[in-house]
Design a protein around this motif. Structure first.
Motif, mmCIF file in Angstrom:
data_model
loop_
_atom_site.group_PDB
_atom_site.id
_atom_site.type_symbol
_atom_site.label_atom_id
_atom_site.label_comp_id
_atom_site.label_asym_id
_atom_site.label_seq_id
_atom_site.Cartn_x
_atom_site.Cartn_y
_atom_site.Cartn_z
ATOM 1 N N SER A 228 0.851 -1.188 0.000
ATOM 2 C CA SER A 228 0.000 0.000 0.000
ATOM 3 C C SER A 228 0.888 1.240 0.000
ATOM 4 O O SER A 228 1.737 1.406 0.894
ATOM 5 N N THR A 229 0.687 2.116 -0.978
ATOM 6 C CA THR A 229 1.502 3.326 -1.072
ATOM 7 C C THR A 229 0.956 4.411 -0.152
ATOM 8 O O THR A 229 -0.204 4.365 0.281
ATOM 9 N N GLN A 230 1.802 5.396 0.089
ATOM 10 C CA GLN A 230 1.351 6.564 0.851
ATOM 11 C C GLN A 230 0.485 7.447 -0.047
ATOM 12 O O GLN A 230 0.554 7.392 -1.259
ATOM 13 N N ARG A 231 -0.338 8.265 0.611
ATOM 14 C CA ARG A 231 -1.206 9.156 -0.151
ATOM 15 C C ARG A 231 -0.358 10.246 -0.812
ATOM 16 O O ARG A 231 0.523 10.831 -0.182
ATOM 17 N N ILE A 232 -0.666 10.476 -2.084
ATOM 18 C CA ILE A 232 0.050 11.513 -2.835
ATOM 19 C C ILE A 232 -0.954 12.581 -3.235
ATOM 20 O O ILE A 232 -2.120 12.309 -3.508
ATOM 21 N N PHE A 233 -0.466 13.837 -3.226
ATOM 22 C CA PHE A 233 -1.286 14.984 -3.629
ATOM 23 C C PHE A 233 -0.633 15.565 -4.884
ATOM 24 O O PHE A 233 0.555 15.921 -4.866
ATOM 25 N N ALA A 234 -1.405 15.668 -5.960
ATOM 26 C CA ALA A 234 -0.854 16.103 -7.245
ATOM 27 C C ALA A 234 -1.763 17.139 -7.887
ATOM 28 O O ALA A 234 -2.993 17.061 -7.770
ATOM 29 N N ALA A 248 -5.695 16.179 -7.092
ATOM 30 C CA ALA A 248 -6.081 14.796 -6.833
ATOM 31 C C ALA A 248 -5.301 14.276 -5.639
ATOM 32 O O ALA A 248 -4.099 14.527 -5.519
ATOM 33 N N ALA A 249 -5.996 13.557 -4.731
ATOM 34 C CA ALA A 249 -5.382 12.860 -3.597
ATOM 35 C C ALA A 249 -5.623 11.377 -3.816
ATOM 36 O O ALA A 249 -6.776 10.911 -3.812
ATOM 37 N N LEU A 250 -4.540 10.602 -3.970
ATOM 38 C CA LEU A 250 -4.668 9.213 -4.403
ATOM 39 C C LEU A 250 -3.821 8.300 -3.532
ATOM 40 O O LEU A 250 -2.736 8.681 -3.076
ATOM 41 N N LEU A 277 3.834 10.459 -8.748
ATOM 42 C CA LEU A 277 3.412 11.859 -8.753
ATOM 43 C C LEU A 277 3.566 12.469 -10.143
ATOM 44 O O LEU A 277 2.659 13.140 -10.653
ATOM 45 N N ARG A 278 4.697 12.238 -10.779
ATOM 46 C CA ARG A 278 4.931 12.801 -12.115
ATOM 47 C C ARG A 278 3.996 12.188 -13.166
ATOM 48 O O ARG A 278 3.591 12.848 -14.111
ATOM 49 N N THR A 279 3.645 10.907 -12.991
ATOM 50 C CA THR A 279 2.722 10.263 -13.933
ATOM 51 C C THR A 279 1.304 10.794 -13.783
ATOM 52 O O THR A 279 0.602 11.047 -14.771
ATOM 53 N N VAL A 280 0.859 10.997 -12.518
ATOM 54 C CA VAL A 280 -0.496 11.499 -12.270
ATOM 55 C C VAL A 280 -0.649 12.909 -12.805
ATOM 56 O O VAL A 280 -1.704 13.292 -13.328
ATOM 57 N N ARG A 316 -0.173 -5.933 -10.992
ATOM 58 C CA ARG A 316 -1.271 -5.000 -11.206
ATOM 59 C C ARG A 316 -1.255 -3.926 -10.138
ATOM 60 O O ARG A 316 -0.658 -4.093 -9.068
ATOM 61 N N ILE A 317 -1.919 -2.789 -10.429
ATOM 62 C CA ILE A 317 -2.066 -1.657 -9.510
ATOM 63 C C ILE A 317 -3.531 -1.273 -9.518
ATOM 64 O O ILE A 317 -4.151 -1.175 -10.587
ATOM 65 N N PHE A 318 -4.115 -1.067 -8.336
ATOM 66 C CA PHE A 318 -5.514 -0.644 -8.252
ATOM 67 C C PHE A 318 -5.647 0.389 -7.155
ATOM 68 O O PHE A 318 -4.790 0.515 -6.259
ATOM 69 N N PHE A 319 -6.740 1.173 -7.196
ATOM 70 C CA PHE A 319 -6.949 2.302 -6.295
ATOM 71 C C PHE A 319 -7.343 1.814 -4.897
ATOM 72 O O PHE A 319 -8.103 0.856 -4.731
ATOM 73 N N LYS A 320 -6.800 2.511 -3.920
ATOM 74 C CA LYS A 320 -7.250 2.377 -2.522
ATOM 75 C C LYS A 320 -8.117 3.549 -2.155
ATOM 76 O O LYS A 320 -9.188 3.396 -1.545
ATOM 77 N N THR A 321 -7.681 4.782 -2.525
ATOM 78 C CA THR A 321 -8.438 6.004 -2.290
ATOM 79 C C THR A 321 -8.242 6.896 -3.502
ATOM 80 O O THR A 321 -7.122 7.011 -4.022
ATOM 81 N N ALA A 322 -9.325 7.557 -3.914
ATOM 82 C CA ALA A 322 -9.246 8.488 -5.048
ATOM 83 C C ALA A 322 -10.165 9.653 -4.787
ATOM 84 O O ALA A 322 -11.386 9.502 -4.771
ATOM 85 N N ILE A 323 -9.555 10.833 -4.519
ATOM 86 C CA ILE A 323 -10.312 12.065 -4.300
ATOM 87 C C ILE A 323 -9.882 13.056 -5.377
ATOM 88 O O ILE A 323 -8.708 13.445 -5.428
ATOM 89 N N ILE A 324 -10.844 13.453 -6.230
ATOM 90 C CA ILE A 324 -10.546 14.362 -7.322
ATOM 91 C C ILE A 324 -11.256 15.686 -7.064
ATOM 92 O O ILE A 324 -12.462 15.723 -6.862
ATOM 93 N N LYS A 325 -10.489 16.791 -6.994
ATOM 94 C CA LYS A 325 -11.039 18.131 -6.772
ATOM 95 C C LYS A 325 -11.037 18.897 -8.084
ATOM 96 O O LYS A 325 -9.990 19.053 -8.724
ATOM 97 N N PRO A 326 -12.208 19.392 -8.570
ATOM 98 C CA PRO A 326 -12.244 20.119 -9.855
ATOM 99 C C PRO A 326 -11.608 21.502 -9.753
ATOM 100 O O PRO A 326 -11.339 22.019 -8.697
#
Length: 326
Positions: A228-234, A248-250, A277-280, A316-326
């Motif tokens: 499980s990765t740490q939460r990243i803010f991008a 986005a907080a992922l 972070l750079r990919t997101v 494979r990689i899948f989401f644990k948390t996905a918060i998208i701010k417009p």
């Protein structure tokens, strides 16, 4: 009659049917001929006196320009025309220039075509003799070269001749060997370089249906190598449905093929986090807001992280948390 006096030979007319030996010849001088012409035809004799050599002070000269067709000639030609052509020139005075240019081009094309035709005919006529000459030169040159080689070999010593013979035989044998190798006649090619299956070596073979098999990695009896990765803010790219500064907080789950992959990701966690972070940041708000965009992001992250891993691969990689701010 003097020897240096100009004379002319005149055959006397003989009656028809007279024998040949009765014919007579009379020699007349040019002065006697002139006197006869004056008596018979005085006007003709007078005209002959007017004929003399060319006057060197007034020679007759034909300039090359007199033989050229000039624009003035074309203008004169159109001025002599009548009917609709004369009316056409009055309305369009530039027609002689166009006609002159077209005429010159037509003459140039005709000359070029005639030149090409003559050259082609000459080429075809001389093709056979030229080929024959070329073939003769090649054959003669080849004969000369063979003669030089033979004469050179004759000058060799016995040891040199033996060495040359061995070299020729070795070269021929090497060529034969290379040909057989290239055609797989000397060393036969194997049907399979690697063993793709153990079916030929197995004692027996059994077939299973799709519902009778169990996935290897998804089986509950196999350890799940998940990290499980740490939460990243991008800061993500803005789009038509986002504001000026979307974010986005992922968080992700990363599954490796074995435990070594998880250990390596844990040891290189800062590098992996920067890569994520750079990919997101390359994705837009509209992409991450859709399910297809999220799946695309997970696949892109899996390919990027597999490029830097040294032990195993990420499955494979899948989401644990996905918060998208417009």
């Amino acid at each position: 009659m003097a020897d240096n006096e100009n004379t002319t030979k005149v055959e006397s007319q003989k009656p028809e049917g007279a024998p040949e030996e009765e014919s007579s010849e009379e020699l007349l001088s040019l002065e006697s001929l002139d006197s006869i012409l004056e008596k018979e035809d005085p006007e003709f004799a007078k005209s002959l006196q007017n004929i003399g050599p060319d006057d060197p002070s007034n020679p007759i000269v034909i300039e090359e320009s007199d033989l050229e067709y000039k624009l003035s000639d074309e203008v004169k030609y159109w001025e002599r025309q009548e009917g609709w052509r004369q009316k056409l020139v009055k309305v369009f005075p530039f027609i002689p220039r166009i006609s002159y240019y077209v005429r010159l081009q037509h003459m140039a094309l005709r000359l070029s075509w005639r030149k090409f035709k003559e050259q082609s005919i000459q080429f075809l006529k001389n093709l056979g003799p030229n080929l024959k000459t070329l073939l003769v030169n090649v054959v003669s040159g080849l004969k000369s070269w063979i003669g030089d080689v033979i004469s050179t070999i004759k000058g060799f010593s016995i040891i040199q001749k033996v060495g040359l013979a061995v070299l020729v035989i070795a070269t021929g044998a090497g060529g034969v060997v290379l040909y057989k190798i290239a055609t797989n006649k000397l060393i036969p090619a194997h049907e399979e370089l690697f063993l793709p299956t153990l079916e030929e070596w197995a004692d027996k073979k059994e077939l299973y249906q799709a519902d009778q098999v169990e996935p290897f990695y998804d089986s509950t009896r196999v350890a799940q190598n998940i990290f499980s990765t740490q939460r990243i803010f991008a800061n993500i790219r803005k789009s038509s449905q986002s504001g000026p500064s979307p974010m986005a907080a992922l968080e992700f789950f990363v599954e490796g093929t074995d435990a070594d992959v998880v250990v390596e990701i844990k040891d290189r966690e800062p590098e992996v986090k920067d890569l994520f972070l750079r990919t997101v940041e390359e994705f837009t708000y509209d992409q991450l807001a859709s399910a297809e965009g999220k799946q695309m992001l997970c696949e892109r992250l899996r390919k990027e992280i597999n490029k830097i891993l040294t032990k195993g691969k990420v499955r494979r990689i899948f989401f644990k948390t996905a918060i998208i701010k417009p």
